[in-house]
Scaffold this active site. Structure first.
Site, short mmCIF file in Angstrom:
data_model
loop_
_atom_site.label_atom_id
_atom_site.label_comp_id
_atom_site.label_asym_id
_atom_site.label_seq_id
_atom_site.Cartn_x
_atom_site.Cartn_y
_atom_site.Cartn_z
CG HIS A 1 -0.39 8.53 81.78
ND1 HIS A 1 -0.50 7.46 82.36
CD2 HIS A 1 0.27 9.41 82.65
CE1 HIS A 1 0.35 7.44 83.60
NE2 HIS A 1 0.76 8.67 83.44
CG LEU B 1 6.23 3.99 78.73
CD1 LEU B 1 6.52 3.02 79.90
CD2 LEU B 1 6.91 3.57 77.51
CB SER C 1 8.30 8.82 85.27
OG SER C 1 7.62 9.44 84.32
CB SER C 2 10.37 11.26 80.75
OG SER C 2 8.91 11.37 80.62
CB CYS C 3 7.20 13.53 85.24
SG CYS C 3 7.30 12.12 86.44
N PRO D 1 11.75 5.76 81.10
CG PRO D 1 9.80 4.57 81.62
CD PRO D 1 10.95 4.95 82.31
CG LEU E 1 11.26 0.01 84.66
CD1 LEU E 1 10.15 -0.82 83.85
CD2 LEU E 1 12.34 0.37 83.60
CE LYS F 1 8.12 5.70 89.42
NZ LYS F 1 8.44 4.12 89.73
CE1 TYR G 1 4.90 7.58 89.64
CE2 TYR G 1 5.90 8.90 87.90
CZ TYR G 1 5.45 7.64 88.42
OH TYR G 1 5.73 6.59 87.62
#
Length: 338
Positions: free
Chosen positions: A197, A184, A125-127, A181, A123, A158, A154
């Site tokens: 967040h 979230l 992250s969209s970043c 994702p 998993l 990823k 970060y």
């Protein structure tokens, strides 16, 4: 690396229902996403779930991670463990976010490879996407532009995880996949003032303002950025769905396909918690990426769509937050748990 290397992919695998009696390791099973995945797997009938808290296993300890895999030999793995945080935490501690996440990922993925884990979901992250990627963001946008400076460390970690999964597919032929994702939220989120967040931070701020009857609430930025929000239970359902219905070297976006402005979500939260005061915006603080909406066509083509609406999800999250506040169990962890 986002699908252009399909000709190098050595995997020959037909997705099918997973064996409910096999050992299934959820790395990060105490965090927001990991705990939701654990609940979803339990409800789906998996009887041999494996999890370790951060107190029981430090995922940055390579030997300890290898020992876990050597002892339990999981057949399936979801890598949901990560050090996470909001804009302030990412901007203040970029070394921590880069170093810890790289070590967690490499240790777990290397151990999974050493013991030939059959099916693994990483998993991200969209970043990971460029700050100014065309909207909605397709998977092929990866590495086509500059990252958002407030969380680039970060994001790089990823991205490295995605590439490691793709490399394992090419080199070893193992059917591992990655999912990215959107933002979230849900039960078990981090509501700490310094590390949360945007959505849990807003929930805490407005709930406290409602309780104290504060005349105003001040939020960071202009409120104009647009964000997409997905409930953690929907994310967990998507994870199991992908493991049983998707295989390929390209990572898969997971989201709702719709977004709202921060102003709009703030107003919704204010309504849910019953806050009737004024909302102010501190324009000296950063907004972050102007818009971050994922294209979820690839996910929908597998037969999955989100089912929990934003207002419904916010109401249940606020209820959980208030309950955990009363019992003193509200999380302030960074989700580095095993």
């Amino acid at each position: 690396m986002t699908g252009h290397g399909d000709d190098r992919d050595r995997v020959s695998y037909a997705p099918a229902p997973l064996d409910r009696d096999a050992t299934f390791y959820v790395a990060g099973h105490r965090g927001l996403v990991g705990s939701a995945i654990w609940r979803r797997l339990e409800s789906a009938g998996f009887g041999r779930l494996l999890g370790r808290s951060s107190a029981e296993l430090d995922l940055t300890d390579r030997d300890a991670v290898l020992d876990l895999f050597r002892e339990h030999r999981p057949r399936y793995v979801v890598v949901a463990a990560a050090k996470v945080g909001g804009i302030l935490a990412n901007a203040t501690y970029p070394v921590d976010f880069l170093s810890e996440n790289l070590r967690i990922q490499v240790n777990v993925l290397d151990a999974a490879r050493a013991y030939e884990v059959e099916r693994l979901l990483f998993l991200g992250s969209s970043c990971i996407y460029p700050r100014l990627a065309p909207q909605p963001i397709v998977e092929e946008s990866l590495l086509t532009g500059h990252l958002e400076p407030t969380n680039d460390a970060y994001a790089i970690a990823k991205i490295a995880g995605i590439l490691q999964v793709q490399a394992v597919r090419r080199q070893d032929g193992l059917p591992w996949i990655s999912a990215m994702p959107t933002n979230l939220y849900g039960p078990g989120d981090n509501f700490s003032p310094a590390g949360s967040h945007v959505l849990p931070a807003l929930i805490r701020r407005y709930d406290e303002a409602a309780a104290s009857r504060a005349p105003s609430v001040t939020n960071w930025g202009t409120g104009s950025p647009r964000r997409e929000f997905l409930h953690s239970d929907d994310m967990a359902d998507a994870c199991l769905h992908l493991l049983e219905h998707y295989d390929g070297p390209t990572h898969v976006n997971v989201g709702t396909g719709t977004d709202v402005t921060i102003q709009e979500v703030a107003a919704t939260i204010a309504g849910v918690v019953g806050y009737e005061g004024e909302t102010l915006w501190d324009r000296t603080k950063p907004d972050g990426t102007p818009q971050k909406l994922l294209d979820v066509a690839r996910l929908r083509s597998t037969g999955w769509t989100a089912s929990i609406g934003l207002e419904e999800g916010l109401a249940s999250t606020v209820e959980w937050y208030r309950s955990s506040t009363r019992t003193g169990s509200r999380t302030a962890a960074s989700h580095v748990g095993a």
